[in-house]
Motif scaffolding. Structure first.
Motif: not given
Length: 155
Positions: A73-87
């Motif tokens: 992910i880092k080597h592919c230039n992706i930053r500030d990655y977040s996943i949120f869940h709505d139950p």
């Protein structure tokens, strides 16, 4: 339909022209920028549905993401990655910032990594795509995660 909001245009020395879609090839660099400057980043957001019987397992595997996946992910230039869940709805909402110059090329590098593909097979099994015709994350198009439009941003 009229556009409700569009981001402020940066100074010419910082101008990056976004592609017409999240899957379009990278970012076109303004001729006024030097090649040493990093792209300021393009934000992406996407959704998928988490199967209710896998909520705990999904959280468990994301509490210990495989190091090879994090590094790719880092080597592919992706930053500030977040996943949120709505139950309440089961929706997973992911957001990240892409800071590279060749989005398509970096996503191809991501798909070429066998550990990333293994991770996708694992996590896809916990999810239901909201994109008609999507088969899995590995296939690419149509995308497994549904892109969502940004309508407001306050830096």
């Amino acid at each position: 339909m009229s556009q409700l909001w569009s981001p402020a245009v940066p100074a010419a020395s910082q101008l990056w022209i976004p592609p017409s879609s999240p899957t379009a090839a990278g970012w076109a660099r303004s001729s006024t920028l030097s090649s040493r400057n990093r792209a300021p980043g393009r934000r992406f957001a996407q959704i998928v549905k988490l199967k209710p019987e896998f909520v705990d397992k999904y959280k468990q595997v994301h509490a210990a993401v495989w190091p090879e996946v994090l590094l790719q992910i880092k080597h592919c230039n992706i930053r500030d990655y977040s996943i949120f869940h709505d139950p309440g709805t089961g929706i997973l909402f992911a957001s990240f910032r892409y800071v590279g110059y060749d989005y398509e090329g970096d996503m191809e590098k991501m798909r070429e990594n066998s550990k990333v593909r293994e991770w996708w097979r694992l996590t896809d099994s916990f999810q239901e795509s909201l994109v008609p015709g999507a088969k899995d994350s590995e296939s690419g198009e149509p995308s497994w995660w549904k892109p969502v439009e940004e309508v407001f941003y306050q830096p």
